[in-house]
Design a protein around this motif. Structure first.
Motif, PDB file in Angstrom:
ATOM      1  N   HIS A  13       0.989  -1.211   0.151  1.00 41.90           N
ATOM      2  CA  HIS A  13      -0.045  -0.016  -0.090  1.00 41.90           C
ATOM      3  C   HIS A  13       0.845   1.202   0.004  1.00 41.90           C
ATOM      4  O   HIS A  13       1.654   1.409   0.890  1.00 41.90           O
ATOM      5  CB  HIS A  13      -1.079   0.177   1.099  1.00 41.90           C
ATOM      6  CG  HIS A  13      -1.654   1.346   1.252  1.00 41.90           C
ATOM      7  ND1 HIS A  13      -1.575   2.170   2.207  1.00 41.90           N
ATOM      8  CD2 HIS A  13      -2.693   1.644   0.541  1.00 41.90           C
ATOM      9  CE1 HIS A  13      -2.635   3.190   2.124  1.00 41.90           C
ATOM     10  NE2 HIS A  13      -3.263   2.860   0.983  1.00 41.90           N
ATOM     11  N   ALA A  15       0.683   4.729   0.397  1.00 44.51           N
ATOM     12  CA  ALA A  15      -0.199   5.818   1.344  1.00 44.51           C
ATOM     13  C   ALA A  15      -0.232   7.096   0.691  1.00 44.51           C
ATOM     14  O   ALA A  15      -1.096   7.840   0.535  1.00 44.51           O
ATOM     15  CB  ALA A  15      -0.030   5.957   2.797  1.00 44.51           C
ATOM     16  N   GLN A  18      -1.937   6.560  -2.580  1.00 46.85           N
ATOM     17  CA  GLN A  18      -3.343   5.859  -2.265  1.00 46.85           C
ATOM     18  C   GLN A  18      -3.589   4.774  -3.500  1.00 46.85           C
ATOM     19  O   GLN A  18      -4.384   4.624  -3.983  1.00 46.85           O
ATOM     20  CB  GLN A  18      -4.426   6.795  -2.535  1.00 46.85           C
ATOM     21  CG  GLN A  18      -4.634   7.366  -0.933  1.00 46.85           C
ATOM     22  CD  GLN A  18      -5.005   6.395  -0.100  1.00 46.85           C
ATOM     23  OE1 GLN A  18      -6.028   5.759  -0.124  1.00 46.85           O
ATOM     24  NE2 GLN A  18      -4.121   6.265   0.907  1.00 46.85           N
ATOM     25  N   TYR A  47      -7.413  -0.340   3.855  1.00 46.45           N
ATOM     26  CA  TYR A  47      -7.119   0.978   3.435  1.00 46.45           C
ATOM     27  C   TYR A  47      -7.873   1.908   2.642  1.00 46.45           C
ATOM     28  O   TYR A  47      -7.590   3.047   2.348  1.00 46.45           O
ATOM     29  CB  TYR A  47      -5.654   0.707   2.475  1.00 46.45           C
ATOM     30  CG  TYR A  47      -4.466   0.123   3.381  1.00 46.45           C
ATOM     31  CD1 TYR A  47      -3.848   0.858   4.383  1.00 46.45           C
ATOM     32  CD2 TYR A  47      -4.342  -1.209   3.472  1.00 46.45           C
ATOM     33  CE1 TYR A  47      -2.941   0.538   5.061  1.00 46.45           C
ATOM     34  CE2 TYR A  47      -3.270  -1.907   4.326  1.00 46.45           C
ATOM     35  CZ  TYR A  47      -2.574  -0.855   4.851  1.00 46.45           C
ATOM     36  OH  TYR A  47      -1.468  -1.654   5.570  1.00 46.45           O
ATOM     37  N   CYS A  49      -8.956   1.897  -0.288  1.00 47.51           N
ATOM     38  CA  CYS A  49      -8.253   1.997  -1.673  1.00 47.51           C
ATOM     39  C   CYS A  49      -8.739   1.427  -2.716  1.00 47.51           C
ATOM     40  O   CYS A  49      -8.938  -0.022  -2.863  1.00 47.51           O
ATOM     41  CB  CYS A  49      -6.721   1.363  -1.361  1.00 47.51           C
ATOM     42  SG  CYS A  49      -5.562   1.913  -2.763  1.00 47.51           S
ATOM     43  N   GLN A 136      -7.549   9.147 -10.419  1.00 43.10           N
ATOM     44  CA  GLN A 136      -7.928   9.788  -9.310  1.00 43.10           C
ATOM     45  C   GLN A 136      -8.251  11.201  -9.361  1.00 43.10           C
ATOM     46  O   GLN A 136      -9.410  11.768  -8.655  1.00 43.10           O
ATOM     47  CB  GLN A 136      -6.602   9.586  -8.349  1.00 43.10           C
ATOM     48  CG  GLN A 136      -6.288   8.246  -7.821  1.00 43.10           C
ATOM     49  CD  GLN A 136      -4.863   8.310  -7.084  1.00 43.10           C
ATOM     50  OE1 GLN A 136      -4.131   8.719  -7.375  1.00 43.10           O
ATOM     51  NE2 GLN A 136      -4.951   7.067  -6.259  1.00 43.10           N
TER      52      GLN A 136
END
Length: 143
Positions: A13, A15, A18, A47, A49, A136
Motif C-alpha cells: 500500500h 499511502a 493511495q 486501506y 483503496c 484519481q
C-alpha cells in the motif's frame, strides 16, 4: 514492506499515492489466484483503496479461465465492499498482453464502461501509474 505476503503474492500500500499494488511472484494454481484476489480485496477494504496496480508479469501463463473467473466471480464482489468505482491497472508482459488481446474470450476495455470498476492493461509501469493517478484526478473533480 508488504502489507500481505505469500510465496506467490505480495501486496503493498502506497499511502502517498493511495495505490494498492499486488505483485504476483510466480505462476499460480486457481486456488492461489482466488486466495490472492480475496486478500487484495481485504487489503483494499482495510486501506479504503480503490486504485490497484496488478503486476502479473511473472505469472508464466495467463489462462482465459482465470480471466473469466476474475470477471464473473471476483469483480462482482468488489463494489459491494468498496462502495465506489474501483480502478484496476494490469501490468503485463508484452507477450501476455498480445495473447490477452487475441483471445476472443477476454473482453476489450469497453466491456467495463457500464460496470462499477475500470480495467486497463499496460506493459509499462509508469503508464499504469499515470492512468491510475489520472483516474484519481477525475474522481476528485467529479466530487
Amino acid at each position: 514492506m508488504p502489507v500481505f505476503s505469500t510465496p506467490y503474492l505480495e501486496i503493498y500500500h502506497d499511502a502517498q499515492l493511495q495505490i494498492l499494488t499486488a505483485k504476483w511472484l510466480r505462476g499460480v494454481m486457481p486456488f492461489e489466484l482466488h486466495r490472492g484476489y480475496h486478500a487484495l480485496l481485504d487489503q483494499a477494504v482495510v486501506y479504503d483503496c480503490r486504485f490497484w496496480l496488478l503486476d502479473i508479469r511473472r505469472r508464466a501463463c495467463i489462462d482465459s479461465s482465470d480471466v473469466l473467473w476474475t470477471l464473473n466471480e471476483f469483480l462482482p464482489l468488489v463494489q459491494p465492499r468498496l462502495k465506489r468505482t474501483t480502478y484496476l491497472a494490469f501490468l503485463m508482459a508484452p507477450h501476455h498482453l498480445a495473447g490477452d488481446l487475441a483471445d476472443g474470450k477476454v473482453p476489450d476495455s469497453t466491456y467495463y464502461d457500464e460496470r462499477p470498476y475500470r480495467n486497463e492493461r499496460f506493459t509499462d509501469t509508469e503508464a499504469a501509474l499515470a492512468w491510475l493517478q489520472h483516474c484519481q484526478q477525475l474522481e476528485t473533480v467529479a466530487r
